[in-house]
Design an enzyme around this catalytic site. Structure first.
Site, PDB file in Angstrom:
ATOM      1  N   ASP A  69      -4.454  -0.357  -4.832  1.00  0.00           N
ATOM      2  CA  ASP A  69      -3.558   0.754  -4.501  1.00  0.00           C
ATOM      3  C   ASP A  69      -4.140   1.530  -3.325  1.00  0.00           C
ATOM      4  O   ASP A  69      -5.343   1.521  -3.091  1.00  0.00           O
ATOM      5  CB  ASP A  69      -3.316   1.663  -5.705  1.00  0.00           C
ATOM      6  CG  ASP A  69      -4.546   1.861  -6.570  1.00  0.00           C
ATOM      7  OD1 ASP A  69      -5.674   1.576  -6.098  1.00  0.00           O
ATOM      8  OD2 ASP A  69      -4.409   2.296  -7.720  1.00  0.00           O
ATOM      9  N   GLU A 128       0.429   6.489  -7.585  1.00  0.00           N
ATOM     10  CA  GLU A 128       0.324   7.759  -8.295  1.00  0.00           C
ATOM     11  C   GLU A 128       1.668   8.405  -8.627  1.00  0.00           C
ATOM     12  O   GLU A 128       1.772   9.102  -9.633  1.00  0.00           O
ATOM     13  CB  GLU A 128      -0.506   8.758  -7.465  1.00  0.00           C
ATOM     14  CG  GLU A 128      -1.959   8.362  -7.248  1.00  0.00           C
ATOM     15  CD  GLU A 128      -2.822   8.550  -8.483  1.00  0.00           C
ATOM     16  OE1 GLU A 128      -2.306   9.035  -9.509  1.00  0.00           O
ATOM     17  OE2 GLU A 128      -4.009   8.200  -8.415  1.00  0.00           O
TER      18      GLU A 128
END
Length: 376
Positions: A69, A128
């Site tokens: 990520d 997120e």
């Protein structure tokens, strides 16, 4: 050879929130293009702010995926580091700068020779806030590059450098965002009988909803219902007509998550009905499903790391934290694991600062595992 520490520090200075990782993507593409120059078995695609790097195998039987990520958090950094965030109100407080650096280091090693099997390196945006993995999958970003097996890691501050932790079942909980708004009738504090107090009703709900975990959830399985935001009223002598609650539901299986979601909604509607009040309930889980490791692949990975010098393997219990890699693992068999970074501050803390020596350890461990998988 890639300077891992400098790369991490460069990335640490430019954190960006999900789907706004423009500088991050540009930096990554620059490094990737330099690493892949002259490698005719490599293809690169972008999807919004994400990047896919595909290494065509020489005799492919499957595609092995590695996911990292790339987004930061809306946090004001307080580390005092010389290479602290240059973006006001943004910080890599969840270690994604480490994740990206390790992925780049592993890509560099994978490029030393054409692998037998295909390899896909995914640099995924919006972990997120928007479940970027789900967005990419649903938009067809993978195409024929979709892996047959997917792997990924997450740094963990309370584990020491050199420790790797995972299990053969669930590693992360599924998470669901909850927003509830009670709508009553406002009025003067001196005349409560002429109003319908939303604050009182929301307070009843907060206490009643605790029974969901204590009375509807198997205590062996467990779940979490937490409301961290309660907003109601404007001054002391006015009865408010609305009350807003914002919380989270967490469970280790999707079936349990759906049960708890249903019960929270039912309790909210029941409390509202009892007080003759309107209520709006918004449940948003999206791609934040439980991270469920494939048992056989997890056992293989654990056995591999257990035999590696300098690695201490830990068979760890699940955590109630969330990760959108759970969505991709619901589509593709795979494994996620924790990598120790030995920080006194937790993930998402404004002073969270991992030990940088883990970068070389992470690259060595992961690249050796991917090399094994690519050669099978």
């Amino acid at each position: 050879m890639l300077d891992l520490i400098q790369t991490r520090r460069d990335l640490h200075q430019i954190p960006e929130i999900g789907l706004e990782e423009f500088k991050t993507q540009a930096y990554l593409l620059d490094v990737i293009e330099k690493l892949t120059t002259g490698k005719d078995f490599v293809q690169i695609r972008t999807w919004r702010t994400g990047i896919l790097v595909y290494l065509q195998g020489s005799q492919p039987e499957r595609t092995i995926g590695w996911r990292t990520d790339i987004d930061g958090l809306p946090i004001v950094e307080q580390t005092g580091l010389l290479f602290a965030s240059q973006h006001q109100g943004r910080m890599h407080a969840c270690g994604h700068d480490f994740h990206m650096t390790i992925a780049l280091g592993c890509l560099e090693r994978a490029l030393e020779e054409q692998p037998k099997n295909n390899l896909l390196f995914l640099f995924q945006p919006a972990e997120e806030n928007e479940a970027g993995g789900m967005l990419m999958y649903e938009d067809g970003a993978f195409g024929d590059w979709l892996p047959d097996q997917f792997y990924g890691l997450h740094v963990r501050p309370d584990l020491k450098v050199g420790q790797i932790a995972t299990n053969t079942h669930t590693l992360f909980a599924g998470t669901c965002e909850v927003k509830i708004r009670f709508k009553g009738k406002g009025g003067h504090a001196a005349f409560p009988h002429e109003a319908n107090d939303a604050l009182v009703v929301a307070s009843y709900f907060v206490t009643q909803v605790q029974s969901v975990v204590s009375r509807n959830v198997n205590p062996i399985e467990g779940a979490v219902v937490t409301f961290g935001v309660f907003q109601a009223g404007t001054t002391n002598n006015v009865i408010t007509d609305t009350a807003f609650l914002h919380g989270t539901i967490r469970a280790l299986t999707q079936d349990m998550s759906l049960l708890v979601q249903k019960r929270v909604k039912t309790v909210a509607e029941g409390v509202a009905a009892a007080f003759d009040m309107e209520v709006e309930v918004e449940l948003k889980q999206g791609g934040y499903l439980p991270v469920e490791n494939n048992p056989a692949l997890a056992r293989e990975l654990m056995d591999f790391f257990d035999e590696k010098d300098g690695i201490e393997l830990i068979d760890i219990e699940p955590a109630m934290t969330g990760e959108d890699f759970g969505y991709l693992l619901s589509k593709v068999d795979g494994v996620m694991f924790w990598l120790g970074i030995d920080s006194p501050y937790a993930l998402h803390h404004p002073q969270m600062s991992p030990k940088e020596e883990v970068l070389a350890i992470g690259v060595a461990a992961v690249s050796s595992f991917l090399k094994k998988k690519a050669a099978e």
